[in-house]
Enzyme design. Structure first.
Site, PDB file in Angstrom:
ATOM      1  N   TRP A 327      43.541 -46.559  -1.832  1.00 23.50           N
ATOM      2  CA  TRP A 327      44.662 -47.065  -1.450  1.00 23.50           C
ATOM      3  C   TRP A 327      44.557 -48.685  -0.731  1.00 23.50           C
ATOM      4  CZ3 TRP A 327      46.930 -48.812   3.266  1.00 23.50           C
ATOM      5  CH2 TRP A 327      48.185 -48.964   3.116  1.00 23.50           C
ATOM      6  N   HIS A 328      43.434 -48.631  -0.110  1.00 22.55           N
ATOM      7  CA  HIS A 328      43.309 -50.095   0.795  1.00 22.55           C
ATOM      8  C   HIS A 328      42.699 -51.046  -0.138  1.00 22.55           C
ATOM      9  CE1 HIS A 328      43.146 -47.642   4.412  1.00 22.55           C
ATOM     10  NE2 HIS A 328      43.530 -48.888   4.953  1.00 22.55           N
ATOM     11  N   GLY A 329      42.268 -50.858  -1.310  1.00 22.08           N
ATOM     12  CA  GLY A 329      41.632 -51.857  -1.993  1.00 22.08           C
ATOM     13  C   GLY A 329      41.157 -51.374  -3.445  1.00 22.08           C
TER      14      GLY A 329
END
Lengths: 467, 339
Positions: A327-329
């Site tokens: 989700w963060h990247g």
């Protein structure tokens, strides 16, 4: 439009006056919704179109669940496909676009302009989780879907939260959207400390430490010592930057009559990884816990296939933190960072250290803190590293200190980290022992004066905006 | 409410004390003109050089000139004397000052002045004038440079900043105060380890010189620094022109019988989405039309296919082979023009 820009100040002043001049709730909501779309479209007009279409889709699907409960799962499935599909397309397209680009070039199609035009709309990750939380709760029957498209759209697009959270639950924000709001000075009294701290942490702390952190993580082959100093600096930078955004978001929302969630609770005082995730980016942690971790654990417990204890302890945190990393990247460093925390949480559970660990002595407590803080800092080194090869090289292939210049730069980075940490340490002590005192008032006044000194028209963006 | 009042009272005291102390210690008078103060010194070193060398052609530009043109080879190829004023980190504000305060003031005037620039640099007066660039600009500025202050600073400020610049001593003094805070922090630990200020500055200079950067970080750093030139505001030629030094530079050159030649060089730093965009193309066309209307010579190598990727050292600078190729291209065009 950044919260620390002049454009935003003008935008907010106009909105603030219009909003409070009108007393009727529906009109206030309409103004806020229009402002939220203007705020979002400021970066790219088509982002607002995407936002509007996705809001409409989920509103209709949620209404469908309510009016046709038999097809609940189908509607939920459609929502998952739409939300995760859009997120995956925009967020991970660039991850693969290089290879797609080359493949198309080989067959004579120059796709550069098209591929490069697909950029991650800011805040997509945040409002997708907001909408998914709403849809899952409606699907589970724990939340009644709202009848008003206007209210739902405002819940999703609420501009103080749309770019980088907090990821507010519908149970908290929707009732406030649905109730009347009348100006009271209490809003100002509660909002100003958040605004002062938000600007202070961003302009004074995060932007100052960023310079040296960027330089260290920009070296092609940093030594181990520089990596350690850079990671410590980045630990401070990301906390100051992200908590500043949350403070500003909460302050801005409060001045409009909305109480929104806190995202940080002294995360670097954590004693265990579970404790850390209960204190860091709290609204994301809660979301992951409720919609990923618990369902996986429940599914494992109810599964006919009996797993051994180690696996049943390990799978839920590993899967949850893997998703958190993703989700963060779209990058291997984020995935590794997520898995790293999954392994840490599972390892602490294996050796019997619970999330609510209460050491029996101060020495044990200090030891537990030191171990966990080291893990946190190392985690940020993974998160901030340009790539995994770079990290491996810095950890295993370079000497700890290479030259006197390394030592000097490292010492400067350490001093800066310590110096710019001090205001946060003092603030937490004042909050604990001397709340609302003259000392604390002086702290805020000095912070406000320092904002004037550190203000810079060319301020950089908030780190979490890119997620 | 009581807490808010306590805060307001202490903040008012801080602001009142700073508003008395800062003007007293710095000698500043308030209200003052918005924008930075320029020192009394002004470098005019190029006046002497022009008199001594009497070059027929002067080249002016930043590090892309230094890396992109071999002045000796150019002189040899066109059979004219050439002097190159290549100042890394320079941009239109500094070029305007050197033209106005050095070249135009020199008893010897070159016949041609070539200015090498990248994309929107000629109409971006706010590019490379802040921070450490300001020291460079200030070196070639007189004590009073109203156009410089207006175009490169005041025009870029929002109304709030202009008010703060005029009436708010703490805001004016912020760079100095911040510098003191940063210095105290920066030198503290190295000094304890036996490294004094000179030793620390040397180490920082060595480390921050740009060597040993991770390739992607270097590309990102250059792109971030250059991104200013490609913002929608900077690519609006009509609105930027009146706020830029370009008309004044053309006027000063004409008054001094110097023929100006603008040379747009190729770079690879800009995002292809921008360089392919209609806005960017409009800007480049408008610049060409404007210079043609003013009867100013303009060589555009911005998208020259002969300057291939392998001729670049990084995203904006040519390598040695690139320098030879570009010098040859430029000399051919100059020769044709002069003929």
């Amino acid at each position: 439009m950044s919260f620390t820009s002049y454009d935003f100040l003008l935008f907010y002043l106009i909105l603030f006056i219009l909003y409070w001049v009108i007393h009727e709730r529906r009109w206030q909501n309409l103004i806020l919704l229009a402002a939220s779309f203007v705020f979002y479209a400021w970066m790219q007009a088509w982002y607002a179109l995407l936002l509007g279409a996705s809001i409409l889709a989920d509103f209709l699907l949620a209404r469908g669940m309510r009016s046709n409960p038999v097809r609940n799962k189908q509607f939920m499935g459609m929502s998952l496909i739409v939300n995760i599909g859009v997120l995956a397309f925009f967020k991970y397209f660039s991850f693969f676009s290089g290879s797609v680009d080359n493949a198309l070039e080989n067959i004579g199609i120059h796709a550069d302009a098209f591929l490069l035009a697909i950029l991650l709309p800011a805040g997509l990750s945040f409002f997708t989780l907001k909408k998914l939380g709403y849809m899952i709760d409606v699907s589970r029957g724990t939340l009644q879907p709202t009848h008003s498209l206007l209210d739902f759209a405002l819940y999703v697009a609420f501009f103080p939260q749309i770019i980088a959270g907090p990821i507010e639950r519908p149970q908290k924000l929707l009732p406030q959207i649905e109730s009347a709001r009348i100006w009271t000075a209490e809003y100002l009294y509660e909002a100003w400390p958040l605004l002062v701290m938000g600007f202070f942490k961003k302009l004074v702390i995060a932007n100052s430490i960023k310079v040296i952190v960027d330089r260290i993580f920009g070296f092609s082959e940093p030594t181990g010592f520089l990596l350690m100093c850079g990671a410590l600096g980045f630990s401070l930078q990301i906390l100051a930057d992200f908590s500043a955004y949350t403070d500003l978001s909460r302050g801005i929302a409060l001045l409009l009559g909305f109480k929104t969630s806190e995202n940080f609770n002294l995360p670097y005082t954590s004693l265990t990884p579970t404790d850390f995730w209960n204190r860091w980016h709290i609204t994301l942690s809660n979301w992951l816990r409720d919609y990923i971790f618990f369902p996986i654990r429940r599914a494992l417990m109810q599964s006919r296939i009996k797993l051994n204890d180690s696996l049943s302890i390990s799978i839920p945190p590993l899967a949850t933190m893997f998703i958190s990393g993703l989700w963060h990247g779209a990058g291997w460093t984020y995935i590794l960072w997520g898995l790293y925390y999954g392994v840490l949480i599972a390892a602490y559970q294996w050796i019997g250290i619970r999330g609510d660990l209460k050491p029996t002595s101060k020495i044990k407590s200090a030891l537990a803190w030191l171990v966990m803080f080291t893990f946190i800092v190392f985690g940020w080194a993974i998160f901030r590293a340009p790539n995994i090869h770079w990290l491996g090289n810095a950890l295993f292939n370079t000497p700890f200190i290479n030259s006197q210049n390394d030592l000097v730069l490292g010492l400067i980075a350490l001093t800066m980290t310590l110096a710019y940490s001090l205001p946060l340490i003092i603030k937490s002590l004042l909050d604990r022992y001397s709340k609302d005192s003259w000392g604390q008032a002086a702290y805020y006044a000095i912070a406000a004066a320092l904002i004037v000194i550190y203000i810079n028209s060319a301020s950089s963006d908030f780190i979490y905006v890119q997620f | 409410m009581r807490f808010f009042l306590k805060f307001s009272l202490i903040l008012s005291i801080i602001l009142a004390v700073s508003s008395i102390m800062i003007p007293r210690n710095t000698g500043m008078e308030f209200p003052r003109e918005a924008g930075p103060s320029l020192d009394k010194q002004m470098r005019q070193n190029y006046i002497d050089i022009l008199v001594e060398q009497e070059p027929e052609i002067v080249l002016m530009g930043d590090s892309t000139l230094v890396n992109g043109v071999d002045a000796d080879l150019l002189a040899q190829r066109i059979d004219k004397s050439v002097y190159s004023i290549g100042i890394p980190g320079s941009a239109s504000a500094l070029w305007y000052l050197i033209l106005k305060n050095n070249i135009a003031e020199s008893p010897y005037k070159p016949k041609y002045l070539l200015i090498l620039f990248r994309d929107s640099m000629l109409t971006a007066p706010g590019y490379r004038v802040h921070g450490s660039y300001f020291d460079l600009v200030d070196e070639y500025a007189a004590r009073r440079e109203p156009e410089l202050i207006q175009y490169s600073f005041v025009n870029l400020m929002n109304p709030l900043e202009i008010v703060a610049e005029r009436y708010f001593p703490l805001y004016i003094a912020r760079a100095g105060i911040r510098g003191s805070i940063d210095s105290s922090i920066r030198y503290f630990a190295p000094q304890l380890a036996g490294c004094d200020r000179n030793c620390t500055d040397y180490a920082m200079g060595d480390i921050f010189s740009g060597a040993d950067l991770e390739p992607n970080a270097l590309v990102d750093a250059v792109a971030a620094a250059e991104s200013y030139l490609y913002s929608p505001d900077q690519l609006d030629f009509d609105s930027q022109l009146a706020r830029s030094y370009l008309p004044m530079m053309i006027e000063i050159a004409a008054e001094n019988n110097i023929q100006m030649i603008f040379v747009r060089i190729k770079v690879e730093s800009a995002d292809s989405r921008i360089t392919n965009s209609p806005g960017f193309k409009d800007y480049i066309n408008s610049l060409g039309d404007y210079l043609a209307n003013k009867k100013v010579q303009y060589f555009d190598y911005g998208s020259d296919p002969r300057l291939t990727h392998d001729l670049f050292r990084d995203s904006i600078h040519l390598n040695e082979r690139g320098q030879a190729v570009f010098t040859q291209l430029l000399s051919d065009d100059l020769k044709n023009m002069i003929k």
